[in-house]
Design a protein around this motif. Structure first.
Motif, mmCIF file in Angstrom:
data_model
loop_
_atom_site.group_PDB
_atom_site.id
_atom_site.type_symbol
_atom_site.label_atom_id
_atom_site.label_comp_id
_atom_site.label_asym_id
_atom_site.label_seq_id
_atom_site.Cartn_x
_atom_site.Cartn_y
_atom_site.Cartn_z
ATOM 1 N N LEU A 58 -8.383 4.898 -3.901
ATOM 2 C CA LEU A 58 -9.464 4.514 -3.003
ATOM 3 C C LEU A 58 -10.290 5.681 -2.456
ATOM 4 N N PHE A 59 -9.646 6.836 -2.262
ATOM 5 C CA PHE A 59 -10.304 7.929 -1.562
ATOM 6 C C PHE A 59 -10.474 9.152 -2.457
ATOM 7 N N PRO A 60 -11.438 10.039 -2.128
ATOM 8 C CA PRO A 60 -11.592 11.289 -2.879
ATOM 9 C C PRO A 60 -10.275 12.073 -2.876
ATOM 10 N N PRO A 61 -9.977 12.780 -3.966
ATOM 11 C CA PRO A 61 -8.671 13.441 -4.114
ATOM 12 C C PRO A 61 -8.262 14.317 -2.934
ATOM 13 N N PRO B 116 5.649 -0.748 8.967
ATOM 14 C CA PRO B 116 4.844 -1.955 9.176
ATOM 15 C C PRO B 116 3.445 -1.576 9.635
ATOM 16 N N ILE B 117 2.450 -2.291 9.152
ATOM 17 C CA ILE B 117 1.062 -1.932 9.436
ATOM 18 C C ILE B 117 0.770 -1.977 10.927
ATOM 19 N N LEU B 118 1.350 -2.906 11.668
ATOM 20 C CA LEU B 118 1.083 -2.960 13.101
ATOM 21 C C LEU B 118 1.672 -1.749 13.812
ATOM 22 N N LYS B 119 2.809 -1.253 13.348
ATOM 23 C CA LYS B 119 3.382 -0.033 13.912
ATOM 24 C C LYS B 119 2.500 1.161 13.593
ATOM 25 N N LEU B 120 1.994 1.217 12.359
ATOM 26 C CA LEU B 120 1.119 2.323 11.984
ATOM 27 C C LEU B 120 -0.130 2.339 12.860
ATOM 28 N N ARG B 121 -0.695 1.187 13.140
ATOM 29 C CA ARG B 121 -1.888 1.120 13.995
ATOM 30 C C ARG B 121 -1.585 1.598 15.410
ATOM 31 N N GLU B 122 -0.395 1.265 15.894
ATOM 32 C CA GLU B 122 -0.042 1.616 17.271
ATOM 33 C C GLU B 122 0.257 3.104 17.438
ATOM 34 N N THR B 123 0.803 3.731 16.422
ATOM 35 C CA THR B 123 1.269 5.115 16.555
ATOM 36 C C THR B 123 0.341 6.143 15.927
ATOM 37 N N ALA B 124 -0.624 5.699 15.155
ATOM 38 C CA ALA B 124 -1.472 6.638 14.417
ATOM 39 C C ALA B 124 -2.419 7.389 15.351
ATOM 40 N N LEU C 72 -5.108 9.442 10.557
ATOM 41 C CA LEU C 72 -4.232 8.303 10.301
ATOM 42 C C LEU C 72 -4.717 7.054 11.028
ATOM 43 N N THR C 73 -5.461 7.246 12.125
ATOM 44 C CA THR C 73 -6.061 6.094 12.800
ATOM 45 C C THR C 73 -7.076 5.415 11.884
ATOM 46 N N PHE C 74 -7.897 6.245 11.230
ATOM 47 C CA PHE C 74 -8.842 5.688 10.261
ATOM 48 C C PHE C 74 -8.097 4.949 9.154
ATOM 49 N N LEU C 75 -7.049 5.568 8.608
ATOM 50 C CA LEU C 75 -6.309 4.944 7.510
ATOM 51 C C LEU C 75 -5.683 3.634 7.962
ATOM 52 N N ALA C 76 -5.064 3.637 9.147
ATOM 53 C CA ALA C 76 -4.406 2.428 9.648
ATOM 54 C C ALA C 76 -5.396 1.286 9.781
ATOM 55 N N GLU C 77 -6.572 1.557 10.341
ATOM 56 C CA GLU C 77 -7.575 0.515 10.516
ATOM 57 C C GLU C 77 -8.134 0.047 9.166
ATOM 58 N N TYR C 78 -8.297 0.987 8.255
ATOM 59 C CA TYR C 78 -8.814 0.648 6.935
ATOM 60 C C TYR C 78 -7.831 -0.263 6.196
ATOM 61 N N VAL C 79 -6.569 0.125 6.163
ATOM 62 C CA VAL C 79 -5.563 -0.672 5.459
ATOM 63 C C VAL C 79 -5.382 -2.028 6.141
ATOM 64 N N TYR C 80 -5.370 -2.015 7.469
ATOM 65 C CA TYR C 80 -5.219 -3.269 8.206
ATOM 66 C C TYR C 80 -6.316 -4.256 7.827
ATOM 67 N N LYS C 81 -7.561 -3.789 7.838
ATOM 68 C CA LYS C 81 -8.683 -4.688 7.570
ATOM 69 C C LYS C 81 -8.777 -5.054 6.104
ATOM 70 N N LYS C 82 -8.629 -4.079 5.212
ATOM 71 C CA LYS C 82 -8.890 -4.310 3.793
ATOM 72 C C LYS C 82 -7.745 -4.984 3.054
ATOM 73 N N VAL C 83 -6.511 -4.724 3.491
ATOM 74 C CA VAL C 83 -5.349 -5.223 2.748
ATOM 75 C C VAL C 83 -4.676 -6.396 3.463
ATOM 76 N N TYR C 84 -4.593 -6.335 4.798
ATOM 77 C CA TYR C 84 -3.773 -7.299 5.527
ATOM 78 C C TYR C 84 -4.574 -8.380 6.244
ATOM 79 N N TYR C 85 -5.585 -7.975 7.009
ATOM 80 C CA TYR C 85 -6.199 -8.907 7.959
ATOM 81 C C TYR C 85 -6.774 -10.149 7.278
ATOM 82 N N PHE D 219 0.846 -1.180 0.000
ATOM 83 C CA PHE D 219 0.000 0.000 0.000
ATOM 84 C C PHE D 219 0.888 1.239 0.000
ATOM 85 N N ASN D 220 0.654 2.149 -0.951
ATOM 86 C CA ASN D 220 1.506 3.332 -1.049
ATOM 87 C C ASN D 220 0.667 4.571 -1.326
#
Length: 375
Positions: free
Chosen positions: A106-109, A130-138, A142-155, A98-99
Motif C-alpha cells: 500500500l505504501f512507498p517502500p 487488535p485494531i481498537l488497541k492499536l488506535r488507542e495506543t498509537a 502509527l496514529t496515521f496507520l491505525a486510522e488508515y487500517v481501521y477505516k480501510k480494512v475494518y470499519y 493486515f500484516n
C-alpha cells in the motif's frame, strides 16, 4: 419407537454427541434435522457442473486442540491447506489479517519500512494487535496507520457485515482479525490446519455410520414429541425458538449466497477475497482453492450479509453485544431448570459464535460430563 436420546441438529455439535453416545455408551440415538442434509452449515455438495462447493460459505478447518484433531481424524484423512485471504484496499489486493506485507503493498517502500520499524519496536515481531488497541495506543506515524487500517480494512467491512460499527460490538469481534506484526500471510496460525480429504459431508456420514444412530431429515423435532419415546434430549437449535421467544428474539445476522459457475480453471488468486468498500457483497469465495479439485471449470459465490428473520432465512452470527448477552442469560436460566430433561449445546443453543473445532470441543466436553453422570 423408543430411543435413549433425541438429538436435535445434525451439525458438528449434534453429530459429535450422537457418535460418542452411540459408540461409547452403546445407547440408541435419534438424530433429527429440519434441513434435507447432515452437516449443518458445514455441509458441502457437488453442483451441476461437478464442482464441490460449500453451500453456506467456505469452511476451513483449523485448531490448536490435539484432542479435537485426533477425534475427527477417526473419520477423515486430511488435505494439507493453509487459508489465505486478500482484501481490496484502494484498488489493491492486500493480505488480511493486515500484516507487514500489507504495508509494502500500500505504501512507498521507505515509508512502509518506517512503519514496520515502529510496529516492531512498539509491539514486537510476531505479535497480534487488535485494531481498537492499536488506535488507542498509537502515536505519531502509527496514529496515521491505525486510522488508515481501521477505516480501510475494518470499519466499512464491519458496518456492511454487522450493520454496526466496530465500537458497538464486543471487542472479541475485531480481535478475531488483528493487525499481525509478521510476514505470515496465513489467515490462521493454528497448529493443525487442513481440509477433509473427501469433504465435510463424507466426514459427517462416517461419524453417523453406527447401528445405534437413526437419522431423520426434513423433520421438525416438535412433530415427534408424543410420537416417539426418549429419555433425554440434546438441543442444538436456537434457544429462544425452543422457549417460544418468551424473552424476545435473540438477534443474529444472516447471509445470502449467489453461486456462479465460470468456464475457467480459477477465478481468483486465493479462496477468499474481501470487498470492504465496493459492492453490496462482502466477499467472493472460490472453494477449489480449499478442496484442490482438478477441473477446467470453477464455481464462485458472492456473500451478501442480511438481517435475520426466523421464518425467512438461517441464523449465522450471534450479535455479540452486552444487551444480547443479558437476553441470552434469561434463556440460560430457563435451560438450567430443565437440564435433567434437555441439554442445550452448540452455536445457536449457547448463543456463541463457535468455530468448527470449538463446536466439537464443546460437544466432547459435554459428552464427558454425560458419561460421568455429572449432568
Amino acid at each position: 419407537m423408543k430411543v435413549d436420546w433425541l438429538i436435535v441438529g445434525a451439525g458438528f455439535t449434534g453429530a459429535t454427541l450422537a457418535e460418542r453416545i452411540a459408540s461409547q455408551m452403546n445407547q440408541k440415538v435419534l438424530l433429527v434435522d429440519r434441513r434435507e442434509h447432515i452437516g449443518g452449515n458445514s455441509y458441502d455438495c457437488y453442483d451441476d457442473n461437478g464442482i464441490l462447493i460449500h453451500k453456506y460459505g467456505s469452511h476451513t478447518f483449523h485448531t490448536n486442540s490435539k484432542m479435537v484433531w485426533q477425534y475427527l481424524s477417526k473419520f477423515t484423512e486430511w488435505r494439507p491447506y493453509f487459508h489465505q485471504v486478500l482484501s481490496v484496499v484502494d484498488g489493491k489486493k492486500i493480505p488480511v489479517p493486515f500484516n507487514l506485507n500489507s504495508l509494502y503493498e500500500l505504501f512507498p517502500p521507505r515509508y512502509a519500512e518506517k512503519l514496520e520499524e515502529l510496529l516492531i519496536s512498539n509491539f514486537g515481531f510476531g505479535t497480534k494487535v487488535p485494531i481498537l488497541k492499536l488506535r488507542e495506543t498509537a502515536s505519531g506515524d502509527l496514529t496515521f496507520l491505525a486510522e488508515y487500517v481501521y477505516k480501510k480494512v475494518y470499519y466499512e467491512y464491519t458496518l456492511k457485515h454487522w450493520q454496526l460499527n466496530p465500537e458497538e460490538l464486543d471487542r472479541s469481534v475485531t480481535a478475531r482479525v488483528p493487525v499481525y506484526i509478521s510476514r505470515d500471510n496465513r489467515y490462521f496460525q493454528d497448529t493443525y490446519q487442513g481440509m477433509p480429504k473427501h469433504g465435510y459431508t463424507v466426514l459427517f456420514s462416517r461419524m453417523l455410520r453406527h447401528p445405534n444412530i437413526k437419522l431423520l431429515l426434513n423433520t421438525d423435532y416438535r412433530e415427534l414429541i408424543g410420537a416417539i419415546k426418549f429419555d433425554r434430549m440434546i438441543y442444538t437449535g436456537p434457544i429462544d425458538e425452543y422457549f417460544q421467544y418468551k424473552h424476545g428474539t435473540l438477534p443474529y445476522r444472516s447471509l445470502r449466497f449467489e453461486f456462479q459457475n465460470m468456464n475457467q480453471e480459477y477465478y481468483q488468486e486465493v479462496g477468499t477475497i474481501n470487498y470492504p468498500h465496493e459492492y453490496d457483497f462482502t466477499r467472493v469465495l472460490e472453494q477449489k482453492h480449499l478442496t484442490g479439485q482438478n477441473s477446467r471449470h470453477t464455481t464462485i459465490s458472492f456473500v451478501f450479509p442480511q438481517s435475520y428473520n426466523p421464518k425467512e432465512n438461517e441464523p449465522y452470527y450471534p450479535i455479540p453485544r452486552e444487551d444480547n448477552r443479558k437476553s441470552y442469560g434469561l434463556y440460560a436460566k430457563e435451560a438450567e431448570q430443565i437440564k435433567d430433561q434437555v441439554l442445550f449445546a452448540g452455536r445457536l443453543a449457547d448463543y456463541k459464535y463457535y468455530n468448527m473445532d470449538q463446536a466439537v470441543a464443546r460437544a466432547l466436553t459435554l459428552f464427558k460430563e454425560i458419561a460421568e453422570k455429572k449432568i
